[in-house]
Design a protein around this motif. Sequence first.
Motif, PDB file in Angstrom:
ATOM      1  N   PRO A 157       0.838  -1.202   0.000  1.00  0.00           N
ATOM      2  CA  PRO A 157       0.000   0.000   0.000  1.00  0.00           C
ATOM      3  C   PRO A 157       0.875   1.255   0.000  1.00  0.00           C
ATOM      4  O   PRO A 157       1.771   1.404   0.834  1.00  0.00           O
ATOM      5  N   VAL A 158       0.660   2.128  -0.966  1.00  0.00           N
ATOM      6  CA  VAL A 158       1.447   3.361  -1.051  1.00  0.00           C
ATOM      7  C   VAL A 158       0.511   4.539  -1.276  1.00  0.00           C
ATOM      8  O   VAL A 158      -0.526   4.404  -1.938  1.00  0.00           O
ATOM      9  N   PRO A 159       0.832   5.690  -0.711  1.00  0.00           N
ATOM     10  CA  PRO A 159       0.007   6.883  -0.947  1.00  0.00           C
ATOM     11  C   PRO A 159       0.134   7.343  -2.395  1.00  0.00           C
ATOM     12  O   PRO A 159       1.126   7.074  -3.064  1.00  0.00           O
ATOM     13  N   LYS A 165       4.120   7.229  -8.247  1.00  0.00           N
ATOM     14  CA  LYS A 165       3.512   6.763  -9.497  1.00  0.00           C
ATOM     15  C   LYS A 165       4.587   6.472 -10.545  1.00  0.00           C
ATOM     16  O   LYS A 165       4.508   5.489 -11.276  1.00  0.00           O
ATOM     17  N   VAL A 166       5.609   7.328 -10.590  1.00  0.00           N
ATOM     18  CA  VAL A 166       6.715   7.105 -11.526  1.00  0.00           C
ATOM     19  C   VAL A 166       7.453   5.815 -11.162  1.00  0.00           C
ATOM     20  O   VAL A 166       7.786   5.003 -12.030  1.00  0.00           O
ATOM     21  N   LEU A 167       7.694   5.602  -9.868  1.00  0.00           N
ATOM     22  CA  LEU A 167       8.379   4.383  -9.441  1.00  0.00           C
ATOM     23  C   LEU A 167       7.551   3.144  -9.754  1.00  0.00           C
ATOM     24  O   LEU A 167       8.081   2.126 -10.218  1.00  0.00           O
ATOM     25  N   LEU A 168       6.234   3.234  -9.526  1.00  0.00           N
ATOM     26  CA  LEU A 168       5.370   2.090  -9.804  1.00  0.00           C
ATOM     27  C   LEU A 168       5.293   1.791 -11.297  1.00  0.00           C
ATOM     28  O   LEU A 168       5.044   0.652 -11.693  1.00  0.00           O
ATOM     29  N   SER A 169       5.514   2.820 -12.124  1.00  0.00           N
ATOM     30  CA  SER A 169       5.480   2.600 -13.578  1.00  0.00           C
ATOM     31  C   SER A 169       6.633   1.724 -14.050  1.00  0.00           C
ATOM     32  O   SER A 169       6.627   1.242 -15.180  1.00  0.00           O
ATOM     33  N   LEU A 170       7.635   1.524 -13.194  1.00  0.00           N
ATOM     34  CA  LEU A 170       8.710   0.595 -13.516  1.00  0.00           C
ATOM     35  C   LEU A 170       8.246  -0.853 -13.392  1.00  0.00           C
ATOM     36  O   LEU A 170       8.906  -1.769 -13.878  1.00  0.00           O
ATOM     37  N   LYS A 182      -0.999  16.065 -24.299  1.00  0.00           N
ATOM     38  CA  LYS A 182      -0.142  14.956 -24.711  1.00  0.00           C
ATOM     39  C   LYS A 182      -0.130  13.874 -23.634  1.00  0.00           C
ATOM     40  O   LYS A 182      -0.427  14.133 -22.467  1.00  0.00           O
ATOM     41  N   LEU A 183       0.250  12.666 -24.034  1.00  0.00           N
ATOM     42  CA  LEU A 183       0.202  11.540 -23.115  1.00  0.00           C
ATOM     43  C   LEU A 183       1.423  10.651 -23.312  1.00  0.00           C
ATOM     44  O   LEU A 183       1.785  10.302 -24.437  1.00  0.00           O
ATOM     45  N   PHE A 184       2.068  10.294 -22.198  1.00  0.00           N
ATOM     46  CA  PHE A 184       3.167   9.324 -22.215  1.00  0.00           C
ATOM     47  C   PHE A 184       2.644   8.023 -21.622  1.00  0.00           C
ATOM     48  O   PHE A 184       2.119   8.005 -20.502  1.00  0.00           O
ATOM     49  N   LEU A 185       2.781   6.946 -22.367  1.00  0.00           N
ATOM     50  CA  LEU A 185       2.311   5.637 -21.917  1.00  0.00           C
ATOM     51  C   LEU A 185       3.499   4.727 -21.615  1.00  0.00           C
ATOM     52  O   LEU A 185       4.336   4.494 -22.492  1.00  0.00           O
ATOM     53  N   MET A 186       3.588   4.250 -20.394  1.00  0.00           N
ATOM     54  CA  MET A 186       4.575   3.234 -20.053  1.00  0.00           C
ATOM     55  C   MET A 186       3.942   1.882 -20.342  1.00  0.00           C
ATOM     56  O   MET A 186       3.279   1.268 -19.503  1.00  0.00           O
ATOM     57  N   GLY A 187       4.081   1.434 -21.589  1.00  0.00           N
ATOM     58  CA  GLY A 187       3.439   0.200 -22.016  1.00  0.00           C
ATOM     59  C   GLY A 187       4.194  -1.050 -21.584  1.00  0.00           C
ATOM     60  O   GLY A 187       3.577  -2.080 -21.299  1.00  0.00           O
ATOM     61  N   TYR A 188       5.529  -0.970 -21.572  1.00  0.00           N
ATOM     62  CA  TYR A 188       6.371  -2.106 -21.188  1.00  0.00           C
ATOM     63  C   TYR A 188       7.154  -1.729 -19.932  1.00  0.00           C
ATOM     64  O   TYR A 188       8.277  -1.222 -20.028  1.00  0.00           O
ATOM     65  N   PRO A 189       6.569  -1.934 -18.750  1.00  0.00           N
ATOM     66  CA  PRO A 189       7.264  -1.579 -17.514  1.00  0.00           C
ATOM     67  C   PRO A 189       8.646  -2.229 -17.453  1.00  0.00           C
ATOM     68  O   PRO A 189       8.799  -3.423 -17.730  1.00  0.00           O
TER      69      PRO A 189
END
Length: 385
Positions: A157-159, A165-170, A182-189
Amino acid sequence: MKRNNSIDVMRGLVMIIMPLDHVRDLLHITSLSQSPTDLTTTTPALFFTRWVTHLCAPTFVFLSGTSAFLSMNAKKDLAATRHFLLSRGIWLVLLEFTLVNFGIWFDPHFNVLIFEVIAAIGVGFLILSLLLKLPPRTVGLIGGLIVALHALVSLIPVPENVVLKVLLSLFSPMAFPYGSGKLFLMGYPLVPWLGIMLIGYGAGYFFESTENGQRRIFLKLGLLSLGLFLALRVVNIYGDSVNWATNKNLLYTLLSFVNVTKYPPSLQFCLLFLGIMFLILSRVQGLKNGYVDRISVYGKTPLFYFLVHWYLIHPLVFVMVFLQGFKSSDLVFGSNFGRPKTGSGVELWAIYLIWVFIVLVMYPLCQWYGNYKERHKEQTWLRYI
C-alpha cells in the motif's frame, strides 16, 4: 562472432508472427473498441489471433540478453561489450521515441508517446552493461527472482503521489499526461522485462553446448517451464493478476486458463511463453532445410524488419479508410492511428491476408539488407540496425 542458427530461426519465427498483431491493431474492425482477450466479447479466432503473438516480446527480450552474453564471450573484452551495450541501448531508446513511435501513430505532433519493447530492450542493455562483472549465472538468478517476485510490489500500500507513481510505472503500465493534451504511456514496464533479459543473459551458456546438448537442455527447460505454469495456474493463487474461471463452455474455460497477463508480464505469462520458446528451440536446433533457411532470413535482421514493417502497415490504414468512403477531415490521430472514431476497419479474414502480404514483402527486403550487412562488415554502424 559466429551466428547461432537456432537464434536466427527462433527470431525469424516470431518476426513472421509479430505483424499479425500489428495489422490487427491498426486495421481490424473492432480493434479500437474491443480487447481481443476480453472473454465477454471476443471470439475464439480473434482471441488466438492475439494470443499467439504473445510469444514475440518475451522471445525478443530473452534472446537480446542471450546475444549480449554470446557477444561478450566471443570477444573476451568486457570494456568493448559494455561500450556496445551502452551505445546500442541509447540508440534503441532514441529509435523508440522517433521512428518507432511515428510508425505506430503516424502523428507528426507526437501527441502520444509509448514506451514499448524497443525502449525496454534499450534500457535493459544500459542496466546489463553495469552487471557484466557478475557471473552470468548470478545475473540469470537476479532475472529469475525479478520475474518470480515483481508482482509483490502491487501488494504494497502506497500513498498516491507523482514520485511513487513514476516508481510504480517501472513495475506496471501507467499513463502520464504532459504538455498540452499529450500523453506518455509506459506500455512495457522496465523491471519485469529486464528480468526476462537477465534470464536470457544467464542462459547464454546453454547456446554454447553441442547441438544434441542444446536439444536436451531446451526440451527440459521447456517442459519444466510449462509444468510450473500448469501447477501455478491450476492452484490459481499466485503468478498472475487475473485468475482463470469456469466459463460458458469448455472452450471458453480453456481460453480463460491460458489468458495470462502480458502488461506487465506475469510469472505465469513468462513460464508459458518462454516454455513454448524453449520447446521450439529444442526442435530447430541443428535443423537444416529450405524452410529453415528462409525463416532465418527474417531472424538475421530483426531491428530492420521491426522498423520497416510499421511503414508498410500504416499507409494501408489510409488506403482502407479512403476506400471505405471517409475523408481526410474524418481522420483522428493519436490513439486512433489516424482512423475515424467509428465505422472503419476490415474483418478478421482480411487481417490474415494483409498479414501474409506484409510478411512476403518483407522477405526480399530482409534478404537484401542481410546480404548488404554481410558484404560490408567494415561499416560498424550496420551493427545498430
